[in-house]
Design an enzyme around this catalytic site. Structure first.
Site, PDB file in Angstrom:
ATOM      1  N   MET A 192       0.806  -1.236   0.000  1.00  8.17           N
ATOM      2  CA  MET A 192       0.000   0.000   0.000  1.00  8.17           C
ATOM      3  C   MET A 192       0.837   1.282   0.000  1.00  8.17           C
ATOM      4  SD  MET A 192      -3.369  -0.432   0.002  1.00  8.17           S
ATOM      5  CE  MET A 192      -4.365   0.487   1.189  1.00  8.17           C
ATOM      6  N   ALA A 196       1.652   3.602  -4.253  1.00  6.43           N
ATOM      7  CA  ALA A 196       1.194   4.996  -4.207  1.00  6.43           C
ATOM      8  C   ALA A 196      -0.111   5.195  -3.453  1.00  6.43           C
ATOM      9  CB  ALA A 196       1.094   5.635  -5.599  1.00  6.43           C
ATOM     10  N   HIS A 197      -0.772   4.115  -3.058  1.00  6.87           N
ATOM     11  CA  HIS A 197      -2.079   4.252  -2.411  1.00  6.87           C
ATOM     12  C   HIS A 197      -2.007   5.082  -1.141  1.00  6.87           C
ATOM     13  CE1 HIS A 197      -5.705   3.238  -0.144  1.00  6.87           C
ATOM     14  NE2 HIS A 197      -6.246   2.895  -1.305  1.00  6.87           N
ATOM     15  N   ASP A 198      -1.090   4.712  -0.255  1.00  9.81           N
ATOM     16  CA  ASP A 198      -1.001   5.435   1.020  1.00  9.81           C
ATOM     17  C   ASP A 198       0.102   6.497   0.993  1.00  9.81           C
ATOM     18  OD1 ASP A 198      -3.003   3.844   1.908  1.00  9.81           O
ATOM     19  OD2 ASP A 198      -1.769   2.624   3.261  1.00  9.81           O
ATOM     20  N   THR A 199       0.704   6.673  -0.161  1.00  9.88           N
ATOM     21  CA  THR A 199       1.796   7.644  -0.272  1.00  9.88           C
ATOM     22  C   THR A 199       1.491   8.611  -1.410  1.00  9.88           C
ATOM     23  OG1 THR A 199       2.968   6.020  -1.619  1.00  9.88           O
ATOM     24  CG2 THR A 199       3.568   6.123   0.725  1.00  9.88           C
TER      25      THR A 199
END
Ligand SMILES: *[C@@H]1O[C@H](CO)[C@@H](O)[C@H](O)[C@H]1NC(C)=O
Ligand SMILES: *[C@@H]1O[C@H](CO)[C@@H](O)[C@H](O)[C@H]1NC(C)=O
Ligand SMILES: *[C@@H]1O[C@H](CO)[C@@H](O)[C@H](O)[C@H]1NC(C)=O
Ligand SMILES: *[C@@H]1O[C@H](CO)[C@@H](O)[C@H](O)[C@H]1NC(C)=O
Ligand SMILES: *[C@@H]1O[C@H](CO)[C@@H](O)[C@H](O)[C@H]1NC(C)=O
Ligand SMILES: *[C@@H]1O[C@H](CO)[C@@H](O)[C@H](O)[C@H]1NC(C)=O
Length: 337
Positions: A192, A196-199
């Site tokens: 995650m 790039a989802h959480d970043t």
């Protein structure tokens, strides 16, 4: 449609068993059906990133650096929002009405690409970064999430201990490359943070740059694998759902650094794979000619005629699609598994 297809599969399986048995009765050495050779490639690997608009990916160094090695598909589109239905569609040719990121169990009679691949004696693996154990079926653990796993929601996979062995971690990917034991069909989901989802996209780009140098840049992989980097969906719901996609690895040398404007969707990847090995199809959007053009550079070998979709006719693919699983999420009840 589902039922009749499932019974076709069953009949095919029985016929297969019967002929294998017959062979045995005649005292011949038992042998499996001949594994088909790919018409355009022998291995395919998809690496999926998350929630990024085309231009943002294209201007991020970790991604743009790879442009000279591959074919940029600048008209490749996700099929809906949010994440999970796109991953499910990559396995099943439909989102089956899934319109959120919940815990779903798609009934075992629903066929997926994993059935088609195995029916021909070909092999597959899903490499899921940070998955806590091989074949883990839970919803979330650390930076691993079930919603970004293209196989697990299909009960024909997720409830089958043998098939669950194909859902493995990053460590196994490194081993499979070094041992030259890569399956025919591969899917790699960064965790995650890395996807790039959480970043953000620059974090993912830096990760990709390292991942390329340390892991992907190996002849066992790049020489014989069609590698595709793509995104599950665009970040802007009110926009057309176009996502940055690059093909590299086993592509004609002369196409390195080129751009292909053909209209593709996540169903195109399925359709390309199905025609590459004559797998048959799922009878879902993988056979909808509008959304399943095959990768142009493979079309000749695959004897497939792509359709031209004018820009004004390109579907926006930003709406909810209803279907079999609409309203059937088990949500939190299954999360403890
Ligand atoms: C589980 O998967 C294996 C490998 O694909 C297959 O041979 C077996 O029939 C499956 N079992 C069930 C109960 O579907
Ligand atoms: C991107 O994400 C990383 C890790 O979360 C963070 O350190 C960095 O500041 C972020 N950069 C931007 C431009 O938001
Ligand atoms: C899809 O895009 C159109 C055009 O911008 C917009 O009207 C519509 O609300 C979008 N759909 C969703 C679900 O965001
Ligand atoms: C995706 O989102 C970006 C940012 O809003 C937008 O500019 C772009 O047009 C969208 N669709 C495509 C086709 O890239
Ligand atoms: C084929 O795809 C197009 C574009 O998404 C869609 O409008 C059409 O309804 C689909 N056809 C079928 C039979 O699903
Ligand atoms: C899932 O569970 C959460 C927490 O109980 C709840 O807020 C949410 O509405 C549920 N979603 C669905 C689709 O049932």
């Amino acid at each position: 449609m589902h039922i009749s297809f499932a019974s076709i599969l069953t009949v095919a399986a029985l016929v297969g068993l019967a002929s294998a048995k017959k062979h045995d009765d005649h005292g011949h050495k038992e042998h499996k059906p001949k594994v088909p050779k790919g018409k355009a490639f022998d291995h395919i690997l998809q690496i999926w990133f998350e929630n990024t608009n085309f231009n943002d990916a294209n201007s991020t160094p970790g991604f743009s650096k790879l442009l000279k090695k591959g074919i940029l598909l600048d008209n490749f589109n996700a099929i809906t929002h949010p994440s999970e239905p796109n991953y499910v569609a990559a396995g099943g040719g439909s989102n089956f009405g899934i319109d959120d990121d919940d815990y779903y169990n798609i009934p075992a009679h629903v066929p997926s690409i994993f059935d088609l691949i195995e029916n021909k004696g070909l092999t597959w693996k899903c490499y899921q970064e940070d998955i806590p154990s091989v074949g883990y079926t839970g919803d979330k653990a650390g930076d691993y999430v079930r919603k970004h796993n293209p196989a697990i929601s299909f009960d024909a996979v997720g409830l089958n201990a043998t098939r669950l062995k194909n859902i493995v971690g990053h460590d196994q990917f490194v081993k499979d490359i070094h041992n030259d034991k890569l399956p025919n069909w591969m899917f790699y989901t960064p965790n995650m943070k890395n996807d790039a989802h959480d970043t953000n996209i620059s974090y993912a780009g830096n990760w990709l740059d390292n991942f390329y140098k340390k892991t992907l840049d190996h002849p066992n992989l790049l020489k014989k694998t069609l590698v595709m980097i793509t995104f599950d969906e665009n970040a802007s719901f009110p926009q057309r759902n176009r996502v940055w996609t690059l093909l590299f690895g086993d592509i004609p040398k002369k196409l390195r650094g080129t751009i292909d404007h053909t209209f593709y969707t996540h169903f195109s990847t399925l359709s390309t794979v199905e025609h590459n090995w004559d797998l048959g199809n799922l009878g879902q959007q993988d056979v909808n000619k509008t959304v399943s053009n095959v990768f142009k550079h493979t079309a000749k070998a695959l004897k497939y005629k792509n359709v031209h979709i004018a820009d004004k006719d390109v579907p926006w693919s930003n709406n909810t699609i209803t279907g079999l699983m609409t309203g059937k999420s088990y949500n939190d009840t299954q999360k403890a598994i």
